[in-house]
Motif scaffolding. Structure first.
Motif, PDB file in Angstrom:
ATOM      1  N   GLN A 259      62.933   3.583 -21.430  1.00  0.00           N
ATOM      2  CA  GLN A 259      63.045   4.946 -19.934  1.00  0.00           C
ATOM      3  C   GLN A 259      62.660   4.725 -18.673  1.00  0.00           C
ATOM      4  OE1 GLN A 259      65.163   8.144 -20.288  1.00  0.00           O
ATOM      5  NE2 GLN A 259      64.767   7.683 -17.838  1.00  0.00           N
ATOM      6  N   ALA A 260      61.092   3.623 -18.536  1.00  0.00           N
ATOM      7  CA  ALA A 260      60.655   4.296 -17.848  1.00  0.00           C
ATOM      8  C   ALA A 260      61.350   2.561 -16.610  1.00  0.00           C
ATOM      9  CB  ALA A 260      59.125   3.574 -18.096  1.00  0.00           C
ATOM     10  N   LYS A 261      62.049   1.805 -17.254  1.00  0.00           N
ATOM     11  CA  LYS A 261      62.425   0.502 -16.880  1.00  0.00           C
ATOM     12  C   LYS A 261      63.335   1.070 -16.158  1.00  0.00           C
ATOM     13  CE  LYS A 261      60.701  -2.933 -19.709  1.00  0.00           C
ATOM     14  NZ  LYS A 261      61.651  -3.375 -20.775  1.00  0.00           N
ATOM     15  N   ALA A 262      64.666   1.564 -17.119  1.00  0.00           N
ATOM     16  CA  ALA A 262      66.090   2.804 -16.467  1.00  0.00           C
ATOM     17  C   ALA A 262      65.293   2.646 -14.773  1.00  0.00           C
ATOM     18  CB  ALA A 262      66.479   3.427 -17.131  1.00  0.00           C
ATOM     19  N   ASP A 263      64.371   4.422 -14.701  1.00  0.00           N
ATOM     20  CA  ASP A 263      63.393   5.018 -13.959  1.00  0.00           C
ATOM     21  C   ASP A 263      63.473   3.761 -12.464  1.00  0.00           C
ATOM     22  OD1 ASP A 263      64.088   7.056 -15.660  1.00  0.00           O
ATOM     23  OD2 ASP A 263      61.635   7.342 -15.994  1.00  0.00           O
ATOM     24  N   PHE A 264      61.853   3.220 -13.087  1.00  0.00           N
ATOM     25  CA  PHE A 264      62.137   2.203 -11.727  1.00  0.00           C
ATOM     26  C   PHE A 264      63.516   1.660 -11.307  1.00  0.00           C
ATOM     27  CE2 PHE A 264      60.652  -1.766 -10.638  1.00  0.00           C
ATOM     28  CZ  PHE A 264      59.147  -1.633  -9.487  1.00  0.00           C
ATOM     29  N   PHE A 265      63.979   0.957 -12.351  1.00  0.00           N
ATOM     30  CA  PHE A 265      65.242   0.384 -11.553  1.00  0.00           C
ATOM     31  C   PHE A 265      65.863   1.078 -10.677  1.00  0.00           C
ATOM     32  CE2 PHE A 265      65.676  -3.144 -15.007  1.00  0.00           C
ATOM     33  CZ  PHE A 265      65.707  -3.960 -14.492  1.00  0.00           C
ATOM     34  N   ARG A 266      66.163   2.627 -11.022  1.00  0.00           N
ATOM     35  CA  ARG A 266      66.847   3.679 -10.348  1.00  0.00           C
ATOM     36  C   ARG A 266      65.871   4.003  -9.161  1.00  0.00           C
ATOM     37  NH1 ARG A 266      68.116   9.173 -13.072  1.00  0.00           N
ATOM     38  NH2 ARG A 266      65.891   8.391 -14.199  1.00  0.00           N
ATOM     39  N   THR A 267      64.633   3.398  -9.087  1.00  0.00           N
ATOM     40  CA  THR A 267      64.587   3.642  -7.387  1.00  0.00           C
ATOM     41  C   THR A 267      64.396   3.060  -6.603  1.00  0.00           C
ATOM     42  OG1 THR A 267      61.764   2.812  -7.826  1.00  0.00           O
ATOM     43  CG2 THR A 267      62.296   4.763  -8.897  1.00  0.00           C
ATOM     44  N   LEU A 268      64.621   1.917  -7.198  1.00  0.00           N
ATOM     45  CA  LEU A 268      65.370   1.075  -6.273  1.00  0.00           C
ATOM     46  C   LEU A 268      66.552   0.653  -6.211  1.00  0.00           C
ATOM     47  CD1 LEU A 268      63.351  -2.324  -7.580  1.00  0.00           C
ATOM     48  CD2 LEU A 268      62.434  -0.860  -6.382  1.00  0.00           C
ATOM     49  N   GLY A 269      67.059   1.385  -6.101  1.00  0.00           N
ATOM     50  CA  GLY A 269      68.721   1.735  -5.993  1.00  0.00           C
ATOM     51  C   GLY A 269      69.685   2.298  -4.565  1.00  0.00           C
ATOM     52  N   HIS A 270      68.869   2.219  -3.946  1.00  0.00           N
ATOM     53  CA  HIS A 270      69.615   2.302  -2.676  1.00  0.00           C
ATOM     54  C   HIS A 270      69.559   1.554  -1.737  1.00  0.00           C
ATOM     55  CE1 HIS A 270      69.640   5.188   0.352  1.00  0.00           C
ATOM     56  NE2 HIS A 270      70.377   5.827   0.586  1.00  0.00           N
ATOM     57  N   PRO A 271      69.974   1.381  -0.831  1.00  0.00           N
ATOM     58  CA  PRO A 271      70.394   0.483   0.312  1.00  0.00           C
ATOM     59  C   PRO A 271      68.573   0.455   2.100  1.00  0.00           C
ATOM     60  CG  PRO A 271      71.982   1.886   0.121  1.00  0.00           C
ATOM     61  CD  PRO A 271      71.463   1.832  -0.606  1.00  0.00           C
ATOM     62  N   ALA A 272      68.414   1.498   1.966  1.00  0.00           N
ATOM     63  CA  ALA A 272      67.459   1.957   2.987  1.00  0.00           C
ATOM     64  C   ALA A 272      66.263   1.553   1.581  1.00  0.00           C
ATOM     65  CB  ALA A 272      67.174   3.415   2.929  1.00  0.00           C
TER      66      ALA A 272
END
Lengths: 111, 111
Positions: free
Chosen positions: A7-20
DNA sequence: AGCGCAGTTGCATAATTGTTCAAGTCGCAA
DNA sequence: TTGCGACTTGAACAATTATGCAACTGCGCT
């Protein structure tokens, strides 16, 4: 009970999931920068950049420090560079594979 | 005009930004697995797993092959393992930092 | 004190994602 | 060819996330 690691990994990836947000991290790889400089390189409104910076801050990926009237951001850890490298490698490999597929399709069409 | 690289990276990270999808990739690191085995390890409905697998497939991160009546999934590239390693390192470092902060706070409270 | 510049925050609305359930496909065996 | 197990797909609804605007804080200057 701790947050499961996946879950922590998924959250982490999600925070990187935006071009800006990606652009911010790429720029900060070279070293700390004030918001003004980030803003100059990223085509986005000031308030929107602030929102994205806030997300990165809350996730602990970058840290901010006030210097006089400006705010300077930096990467929380240099390990992030490794991660961005890994992604770059994966994407280039994926693009190469696609290129090969494309070549095959063309060969088929002309054969 | 190609998709900007930072956009491709963001998209890529987003496809990893879901706990079930992370679990799938972690399980596939050991080698190819049929859906049935993934389903046994991940606590989620079959149709929901299928949806997540479809997302990974469309992103080109995993590939599926039919074998008789079952479908076997595998990682599209072993480089993904490097990426997951990088994340693990970053998260552990971040947790250590938090631990230190926590220790400081406690010291302060008791001091 | 009063201004203006640099950033940030709150909030309303739009756009994406996730979840569930019902229906559908494919291969296999009776 | 009927039925069944193993998956997948479609679609509706719920939940998250993104965006743009207005208001706000902090700092340095006059």
């Amino acid at each position: 009970m701790p947050v499961p690691l996946y879950q922590a990994k998924a959250d982490f990836f999600r925070t990187l999931g935006h071009p800006a947000r990606i652009r911010v991290l790429e720029l900060l790889q070279e070293g700390p920068l004030p918001v003004r400089d980030l803003l100059a390189q990223i085509d986005i409104e000031a308030s929107s950049l602030s929102q994205q910076l806030a997300i990165l801050r809350r996730a602990g990926v970058v840290s901010a420090e006030r210097e006089g009237s400006t705010v300077v951001y930096s990467l929380a850890t240099p390990e992030l560079a490794d991660l961005l490298d890994a992604v770059r490698r994966i994407l280039t490999e994926m693009l190469v594979d696609q290129g090969e597929l494309l070549a095959e399709l063309r060969a088929e069409a002309h054969g």
